[in-house]
Design a protein around this motif. Structure first.
Motif, PDB file in Angstrom:
ATOM      1  N   ILE A 185      55.504  -7.399 112.558  1.00  0.00           N
ATOM      2  CA  ILE A 185      55.954  -6.717 111.345  1.00  0.00           C
ATOM      3  C   ILE A 185      55.372  -5.307 111.378  1.00  0.00           C
ATOM      4  CG2 ILE A 185      56.068  -6.798 108.825  1.00  0.00           C
ATOM      5  CD1 ILE A 185      55.387  -9.794 109.011  1.00  0.00           C
ATOM      6  N   GLY A 186      56.140  -4.391 111.890  1.00  0.00           N
ATOM      7  CA  GLY A 186      55.641  -3.026 112.036  1.00  0.00           C
ATOM      8  C   GLY A 186      56.752  -2.134 112.557  1.00  0.00           C
ATOM      9  N   GLY A 187      56.505  -0.840 112.500  1.00  0.00           N
ATOM     10  CA  GLY A 187      57.541   0.116 112.868  1.00  0.00           C
ATOM     11  C   GLY A 187      57.207   0.930 114.093  1.00  0.00           C
ATOM     12  N   ILE A 188      57.903   2.050 114.226  1.00  0.00           N
ATOM     13  CA  ILE A 188      57.756   2.912 115.393  1.00  0.00           C
ATOM     14  C   ILE A 188      56.329   3.434 115.534  1.00  0.00           C
ATOM     15  CG2 ILE A 188      58.445   5.132 116.369  1.00  0.00           C
ATOM     16  CD1 ILE A 188      60.486   2.925 116.787  1.00  0.00           C
ATOM     17  N   ASN A 189      55.690   3.800 114.434  1.00  0.00           N
ATOM     18  CA  ASN A 189      54.326   4.316 114.530  1.00  0.00           C
ATOM     19  C   ASN A 189      53.393   3.313 115.179  1.00  0.00           C
ATOM     20  OD1 ASN A 189      55.000   6.737 113.324  1.00  0.00           O
ATOM     21  ND2 ASN A 189      54.375   6.103 111.269  1.00  0.00           N
ATOM     22  N   GLU A 190      53.484   2.057 114.742  1.00  0.00           N
ATOM     23  CA  GLU A 190      52.607   1.020 115.280  1.00  0.00           C
ATOM     24  C   GLU A 190      52.929   0.729 116.746  1.00  0.00           C
ATOM     25  OE1 GLU A 190      52.425   1.002 111.043  1.00  0.00           O
ATOM     26  OE2 GLU A 190      54.194   0.715 112.316  1.00  0.00           O
ATOM     27  N   ASP A 215      60.831  -4.101 110.694  1.00  0.00           N
ATOM     28  CA  ASP A 215      60.320  -2.785 110.314  1.00  0.00           C
ATOM     29  C   ASP A 215      60.780  -2.420 108.906  1.00  0.00           C
ATOM     30  OD1 ASP A 215      59.384  -0.161 110.298  1.00  0.00           O
ATOM     31  OD2 ASP A 215      61.077   0.615 111.464  1.00  0.00           O
ATOM     32  N   LYS A 216      59.824  -2.139 108.028  1.00  0.00           N
ATOM     33  CA  LYS A 216      60.137  -1.628 106.687  1.00  0.00           C
ATOM     34  C   LYS A 216      60.124  -0.100 106.740  1.00  0.00           C
ATOM     35  CE  LYS A 216      56.784  -1.451 103.821  1.00  0.00           C
ATOM     36  NZ  LYS A 216      56.643   0.027 103.858  1.00  0.00           N
ATOM     37  N   ILE A 217      61.164   0.526 106.200  1.00  0.00           N
ATOM     38  CA  ILE A 217      61.283   1.981 106.237  1.00  0.00           C
ATOM     39  C   ILE A 217      61.214   2.533 104.819  1.00  0.00           C
ATOM     40  CG2 ILE A 217      62.730   3.924 106.924  1.00  0.00           C
ATOM     41  CD1 ILE A 217      64.067   1.980 108.925  1.00  0.00           C
ATOM     42  N   ARG A 218      60.316   3.471 104.616  1.00  0.00           N
ATOM     43  CA  ARG A 218      60.141   4.104 103.308  1.00  0.00           C
ATOM     44  C   ARG A 218      60.554   5.573 103.384  1.00  0.00           C
ATOM     45  NH1 ARG A 218      56.974   2.971  99.020  1.00  0.00           N
ATOM     46  NH2 ARG A 218      55.905   1.311 100.171  1.00  0.00           N
ATOM     47  N   LEU A 263      60.793  10.626  98.170  1.00  0.00           N
ATOM     48  CA  LEU A 263      61.268  11.865  97.591  1.00  0.00           C
ATOM     49  C   LEU A 263      60.133  12.573  96.860  1.00  0.00           C
ATOM     50  CD1 LEU A 263      63.820   9.912  97.918  1.00  0.00           C
ATOM     51  CD2 LEU A 263      64.953  11.521  96.407  1.00  0.00           C
ATOM     52  N   ASN A 264      59.283  11.789  96.201  1.00  0.00           N
ATOM     53  CA  ASN A 264      58.015  12.263  95.641  1.00  0.00           C
ATOM     54  C   ASN A 264      57.163  11.027  95.358  1.00  0.00           C
ATOM     55  OD1 ASN A 264      58.719  11.276  92.974  1.00  0.00           O
ATOM     56  ND2 ASN A 264      59.950  13.130  92.682  1.00  0.00           N
ATOM     57  N   SER A 265      56.028  11.181  94.686  1.00  0.00           N
ATOM     58  CA  SER A 265      55.134  10.049  94.447  1.00  0.00           C
ATOM     59  C   SER A 265      55.761   8.977  93.572  1.00  0.00           C
ATOM     60  CB  SER A 265      53.830  10.529  93.791  1.00  0.00           C
ATOM     61  OG  SER A 265      53.024  11.190  94.726  1.00  0.00           O
ATOM     62  N   SER A 266      56.742   9.354  92.784  1.00  0.00           N
ATOM     63  CA  SER A 266      57.317   8.435  91.818  1.00  0.00           C
ATOM     64  C   SER A 266      58.691   7.888  92.210  1.00  0.00           C
ATOM     65  CB  SER A 266      57.447   9.143  90.453  1.00  0.00           C
ATOM     66  OG  SER A 266      56.204   9.645  90.038  1.00  0.00           O
ATOM     67  N   TRP A 267      59.275   8.402  93.292  1.00  0.00           N
ATOM     68  CA  TRP A 267      60.644   8.045  93.656  1.00  0.00           C
ATOM     69  C   TRP A 267      60.733   7.812  95.164  1.00  0.00           C
ATOM     70  CZ3 TRP A 267      65.495  11.609  92.445  1.00  0.00           C
ATOM     71  CH2 TRP A 267      66.659  10.914  92.831  1.00  0.00           C
ATOM     72  N   HIS A 268      60.931   6.555  95.550  1.00  0.00           N
ATOM     73  CA  HIS A 268      61.050   6.181  96.955  1.00  0.00           C
ATOM     74  C   HIS A 268      62.326   5.371  97.179  1.00  0.00           C
ATOM     75  CE1 HIS A 268      56.381   6.323  97.712  1.00  0.00           C
ATOM     76  NE2 HIS A 268      56.873   7.473  97.275  1.00  0.00           N
ATOM     77  N   LYS A 269      62.738   5.315  98.434  1.00  0.00           N
ATOM     78  CA  LYS A 269      63.816   4.426  98.867  1.00  0.00           C
ATOM     79  C   LYS A 269      63.257   3.471  99.921  1.00  0.00           C
ATOM     80  CE  LYS A 269      67.446   7.958  98.247  1.00  0.00           C
ATOM     81  NZ  LYS A 269      68.328   7.294  97.295  1.00  0.00           N
ATOM     82  N   LYS A 279      70.536  -2.230 103.353  1.00  0.00           N
ATOM     83  CA  LYS A 279      70.863  -1.032 102.589  1.00  0.00           C
ATOM     84  C   LYS A 279      69.616  -0.511 101.871  1.00  0.00           C
ATOM     85  CE  LYS A 279      75.629  -2.502 101.656  1.00  0.00           C
ATOM     86  NZ  LYS A 279      76.635  -2.850 100.594  1.00  0.00           N
ATOM     87  N   ASP A 280      69.635   0.776 101.525  1.00  0.00           N
ATOM     88  CA  ASP A 280      68.534   1.361 100.756  1.00  0.00           C
ATOM     89  C   ASP A 280      68.456   0.753  99.369  1.00  0.00           C
ATOM     90  OD1 ASP A 280      67.170   3.226 102.353  1.00  0.00           O
ATOM     91  OD2 ASP A 280      68.766   4.694 102.126  1.00  0.00           O
ATOM     92  N   LEU A 281      67.241   0.502  98.912  1.00  0.00           N
ATOM     93  CA  LEU A 281      66.988   0.154  97.518  1.00  0.00           C
ATOM     94  C   LEU A 281      66.258   1.334  96.885  1.00  0.00           C
ATOM     95  CD1 LEU A 281      65.869  -3.570  97.898  1.00  0.00           C
ATOM     96  CD2 LEU A 281      67.968  -2.736  96.803  1.00  0.00           C
ATOM     97  N   ASP A 282      66.835   1.877  95.823  1.00  0.00           N
ATOM     98  CA  ASP A 282      66.341   3.088  95.176  1.00  0.00           C
ATOM     99  C   ASP A 282      65.301   2.722  94.115  1.00  0.00           C
ATOM    100  OD1 ASP A 282      66.552   5.777  95.394  1.00  0.00           O
ATOM    101  OD2 ASP A 282      68.253   6.004  94.048  1.00  0.00           O
ATOM    102  N   ILE A 283      64.079   3.233  94.264  1.00  0.00           N
ATOM    103  CA  ILE A 283      63.015   2.972  93.287  1.00  0.00           C
ATOM    104  C   ILE A 283      62.683   4.307  92.632  1.00  0.00           C
ATOM    105  CG2 ILE A 283      60.738   1.948  92.937  1.00  0.00           C
ATOM    106  CD1 ILE A 283      61.216   0.872  95.941  1.00  0.00           C
ATOM    107  N   THR A 284      63.251   4.544  91.474  1.00  0.00           N
ATOM    108  CA  THR A 284      63.213   5.880  90.875  1.00  0.00           C
ATOM    109  C   THR A 284      61.983   6.131  90.011  1.00  0.00           C
ATOM    110  OG1 THR A 284      64.570   5.054  89.054  1.00  0.00           O
ATOM    111  CG2 THR A 284      65.713   6.095  90.893  1.00  0.00           C
ATOM    112  N   HIS A 285      61.298   5.064  89.573  1.00  0.00           N
ATOM    113  CA  HIS A 285      60.143   5.239  88.691  1.00  0.00           C
ATOM    114  C   HIS A 285      59.052   4.250  89.112  1.00  0.00           C
ATOM    115  CE1 HIS A 285      63.531   6.828  86.372  1.00  0.00           C
ATOM    116  NE2 HIS A 285      62.661   7.608  85.778  1.00  0.00           N
TER     117      HIS A 285
END
Length: 334
Positions: A194-199, A234-237, A240-246, A261-267
């Motif tokens: 469970i890891g991505g390109i960095n790992e 791989d989980k991809i984050r 957009l800022n500290s309060s809004w991620h996909k 698909k992307d899940l939008d977390i706006t707050h």
């Protein structure tokens, strides 16, 4: 189903209330967590049978930590006690363009002094079906590396599935062991990565990009280097800022590539433990669904964790299922 077993440090998190900095407030609140414990508690919230192995302080703080873990139905019978204090970290929650900030106080904690004779793995694994580890634990001390390695060896001898989240945090490796060599040694006993390109780049010494094509190539090379690894997730984050991620996820299982698909977390309420929430949802899903649905379950569980304060994901299977069915309205349930 058999137990999912997690092994790692239990930490106390101390934060000012709200999104204040410490200098703004003389009122703080605390939460218990820890990377592997977060995974275990989340799986227990989904209805899984979970045991956590570790060491906590032999005082009222350690008592409180164990009571907290027990509250979720997690088996604490293999948690030892130590005269050393529980590890602590201090956390300021960021907002919008101001990032969150963490300061750790764990170098001489109860868990950091763990030794092989403190865990009876044969006994601890009796009901085990799955063992989960992360790169945080072997980074803490020689003792924690040795205990984890013994546990992984025993787990594979007994036929357990072993999932690895080889999170690499350079600042933790202070006792002289080479991180790349240590993580590589432990990955030889692991079946799920469970890891991505960095790992992968850190472990293999490669320079793959973040494209899907390079992710597949990197996964294939990882499986060649570590033949026991059967699947890579791989989980991809996208921030957009500290309060809004996909959030989205992708996988290579040796035969098939799939991406959610992307899940939008706006707050965002709290992003600590969200990677652990993905791992927990994935592990829960892999024991019940096909690989694609399991990954989608993990991605939705990760997104929901952003809505809870504290380190642990408190979401339920029905709440994750609602997201998977396309209902992201957050409307009031009556």
């Amino acid at each position: 189903m058999g137990q999912v077993i997690t092994f790692g440090e239990v930490l106390m998190r101390i934060s000012p209330r709200g999104k204040k900095k410490f200098i703004q407030s003389n009122v703080v609140e605390f939460f218990f967590g820890g990377t592997e414990l977060n995974v275990g508690v989340s799986i227990a919230n989904f209805g899984g049978n979970v045991k956590h192995i570790g060491v906590v302080s032999e005082d009222f703080i350690g008592d409180t930590a164990i009571s907290y873990i027990n509250k979720f139905g997690v088996d604490t019978s293999s948690i030892g006690r130590s005269k050393r204090p529980l590890g602590v970290y201090f956390f300021e929650v960021g907002a919008v363009m101001r990032p969150s900030t963490i300061s750790y106080n764990r170098s001489h904690s109860s868990f950091s002094e763990i030794k092989p004779d403190m865990v009876n793995w044969d006994e601890a694994l009796i009901d085990g079906e799955w063992l989960h580890w992360t790169g945080i634990t072997p980074a803490l001390s020689q003792g924690s590396f040795d205990v984890l390695k013994e546990g992984l060896q025993k787990a594979r001898e007994k036929g357990l599935t072993v999932s690895a989240d080889p999170t690499y945090r350079r600042g933790l490796w202070q006792y002289g062991k080479d991180p790349k060599e240590a993580l590589s040694e432990l990955l030889h006993y692991s079946t799920i990565f469970i890891g991505g390109i960095n790992e992968i780049n850190e472990i293999l010494g490669t320079e793959y990009s973040y494209s899907n094509e390079d992710f597949i190539r990197a996964s294939k090379q990882l499986m060649q280097a570590f033949p026991s690894i059967e699947k890579v997730f791989d989980k991809i984050r996208t921030s957009l800022n500290s309060s809004w991620h996909k959030i989205r996820a992708r996988m290579w299982n040796g035969k098939k590539f799939h991406e959610t698909k992307d899940l939008d977390i706006t707050h965002i309420v709290d992003r600590v433990g969200t990677g652990d929430a993905f791992a927990a949802g994935l592990i829960y899903g892999l024991r019940r669904f096909d690989d694609c649905k399991a990954m989608e379950f993990g991605s939705a569980a990760c997104a929901l964790k952003h809505t809870y304060e504290g380190d642990v994901n408190l979401t339920t299977v029905s709440e994750v299922t609602t997201i998977l069915e396309g209902d992201i309205s957050g409307r009031l349930n009556r």
